[in-house]
Design an enzyme around this catalytic site. Sequence first.
Site, PDB file in Angstrom:
ATOM      1  N   HIS A  17      31.059  83.729  -8.814  1.00  0.00           N
ATOM      2  CA  HIS A  17      31.147  82.842  -7.843  1.00  0.00           C
ATOM      3  C   HIS A  17      30.735  81.965  -7.691  1.00  0.00           C
ATOM      4  CE1 HIS A  17      34.948  85.116  -5.756  1.00  0.00           C
ATOM      5  NE2 HIS A  17      34.634  85.119  -7.172  1.00  0.00           N
ATOM      6  N   SER A  25      37.876  84.419 -11.351  1.00  0.00           N
ATOM      7  CA  SER A  25      37.009  83.714 -10.295  1.00  0.00           C
ATOM      8  C   SER A  25      36.066  82.665 -10.696  1.00  0.00           C
ATOM      9  CB  SER A  25      36.696  84.664  -9.549  1.00  0.00           C
ATOM     10  OG  SER A  25      37.536  85.346  -8.730  1.00  0.00           O
TER      11      SER A  25
END
Length: 256
Positions: free
Chosen positions: A183, A132
């Site tokens: 993230h 991610s």
Amino acid sequence: MFIRNETFYSFRKNYPIISGLIVIHFLLFLWINLSLWTNGLIPLGRTVLQWGVGNNGAVAAGEYWRLITPIFLHQGTGHVLFNSFSLILFGPALEKMLGKPKFITVYLATGILANIATFLLTGPFYTHLGASGAIFGLFGVYLYMVINRKDLIDAANAQIITVILVIGVIMTFINPGINIIAHLFGLIAGAVIAPLFLKKARPFYMHTFEPAKNGEVTFNPNRWRKRRIMPTRTIFRFIGWIFLFLVIAGIISRLF
């Protein structure tokens, strides 16, 4: 730019780095999980997970490879599906625009920087895995293009990436078990290093091209002024398919 219409063969041929990353995702995912599901009948699966997962305590003890290996590892079904699906949608344009060496460098660099931020800003017992951070790094490159390199992305695709990015950030804070630091810092890292890698980049998708007088395909840098905006129905249809995929991936992850 983000709506895929290639065949499996043409996709694999045109985007070898993306294809290779997805193969690695699923091979390692199956290896780890089959070993866990079969109680060790598949050899070394548990070892791959134990030695590859991001572990702040282990990194502090000198196991620095754990800043890299988590980028390729997934354990949850929904997790590997979502990250691989994101790569299929958003990776190809950048692989073509940057070229294979620059693309894999950006991908790994943003993933590693996201993992370094995770190590520095989370607790000593924190563990994590998944691509991610690197994928948000790609979003960061697109964000820089939307803001500063409008010659590389048209208004329609800028709309799509902006909406997807907003959704991704919101989901980062809503969903439990998400590595928020990875993230956010993956996104920031992508935007920061983007100028270094986009200097010689050329536009990608055919929707951003117009035929020249001599019959060749050329890029029209003034298309933003023409306000060639993608129909709202098309944008919502695209986003709707992404939401449907997320729902299916979530259901699958709960079943397995």
